[in-house]
Scaffold this motif. Structure first.
Motif, PDB file in Angstrom:
ATOM      1  N   LYS A  64       0.867  -1.179   0.000  1.00  0.00           N
ATOM      2  CA  LYS A  64       0.000   0.000   0.000  1.00  0.00           C
ATOM      3  C   LYS A  64       0.899   1.223   0.000  1.00  0.00           C
ATOM      4  CE  LYS A  64      -3.712   2.294   2.578  1.00  0.00           C
ATOM      5  NZ  LYS A  64      -4.558   2.220   3.791  1.00  0.00           N
ATOM      6  N   MET A 128      -3.736   9.686  -4.023  1.00  0.00           N
ATOM      7  CA  MET A 128      -4.531   8.458  -3.921  1.00  0.00           C
ATOM      8  C   MET A 128      -3.643   7.318  -3.430  1.00  0.00           C
ATOM      9  SD  MET A 128      -6.868   8.348  -7.247  1.00  0.00           S
ATOM     10  CE  MET A 128      -7.211   9.821  -8.142  1.00  0.00           C
ATOM     11  N   TYR A 131      -2.927   0.140  -4.240  1.00  0.00           N
ATOM     12  CA  TYR A 131      -2.969  -1.150  -3.558  1.00  0.00           C
ATOM     13  C   TYR A 131      -2.480  -2.217  -4.536  1.00  0.00           C
ATOM     14  CZ  TYR A 131      -6.425   1.641  -1.036  1.00  0.00           C
ATOM     15  OH  TYR A 131      -7.073   2.644  -0.368  1.00  0.00           O
ATOM     16  N   ASP A 146      -7.218   4.205  -5.542  1.00  0.00           N
ATOM     17  CA  ASP A 146      -8.437   4.867  -5.090  1.00  0.00           C
ATOM     18  C   ASP A 146      -9.049   5.593  -6.281  1.00  0.00           C
ATOM     19  OD1 ASP A 146      -8.310   4.145  -2.420  1.00  0.00           O
ATOM     20  OD2 ASP A 146      -7.228   5.953  -1.817  1.00  0.00           O
ATOM     21  N   GLY A 147     -10.348   5.720  -6.271  1.00  0.00           N
ATOM     22  CA  GLY A 147     -11.011   6.463  -7.332  1.00  0.00           C
ATOM     23  C   GLY A 147     -11.338   5.639  -8.552  1.00  0.00           C
ATOM     24  N   HIS A 155     -11.801  -5.487  -2.875  1.00  0.00           N
ATOM     25  CA  HIS A 155     -12.148  -4.724  -1.663  1.00  0.00           C
ATOM     26  C   HIS A 155     -12.087  -5.643  -0.436  1.00  0.00           C
ATOM     27  CE1 HIS A 155     -13.556  -0.806  -3.157  1.00  0.00           C
ATOM     28  NE2 HIS A 155     -14.033  -1.461  -4.208  1.00  0.00           N
TER      29      HIS A 155
END
Length: 169
Positions: A64, A128, A131, A146-147, A155
């Motif tokens: 991350k 952002m 991952y 993200d986004g 998820h």
């Protein structure tokens, strides 16, 4: 300015990775791979056994990075549930996954939904999180930002891995 450089480099890497092709059943295959034989119409193939991580191989490596604070953490989870979290400064901490976490993680990594996930889910924007989930036994790596609209299974995997990160932070 340095964060912008990191972000642009990450976007460039994601774009280059997205350009890679998938070998076809009729084209050349990498050494050691096999193409499943076609089955007769109406016949169902027996499901292959779910791959599992070997004794020395990690079950999953989760990276991350990004965000406004420039996070850069790597969580390595072994098949026995032991895990190590390493931050960008090189500090390490270790923990043990619960039986529930480990079982759920194994189920998710061996799911058809994870197998069908695209390798990249890029997005444009600043600050952002990125991952990256590497599952060596499944020979699968998925990177998302993200986004972007990435699959629910990703998820769910990230949620389990984030709960492990929280145990040692």
């Amino acid at each position: 300015m340095q964060m912008l450089r990191y972000f642009l480099a990450a976007v460039a890497v994601l774009m280059l990775a997205a350009c890679g092709g998938t070998p076809s059943a009729n084209g050349p295959q990498p050494a050691g791979t096999t193409v499943p034989a076609p089955t007769a119409p109406g016949a169902t193939a027996a499901p292959a056994p779910a791959p599992t991580a070997g004794a020395g191989a990690p079950l999953v490596v989760y990276h991350k990075s990004g965000g406004i604070m420039g996070l850069d953490d790597t969580l390595t989870v072994n098949a026995d549930g032991t895990f190590t979290l390493k931050d960008r400064a090189g500090a390490q901490s270790s923990g043990q996954a619960t039986a529930e976490q480990l079982g759920k993680l194994n189920d998710l990594l061996n799911s058809m939904e994870f197998a069908a996930a695209s390798p990249n889910y890029p997005a444009a924007g600043a600050d952002m999180f990125v991952y990256k989930v590497e599952a060596p036994a499944q020979n699968k790596t998925v990177t998302a930002m993200d986004g972007t609209d990435y699959p629910q299974v990703l998820h769910d995997i990230i949620d389990v891995l984030e709960s492990m990160r929280a145990q040692v932070q």
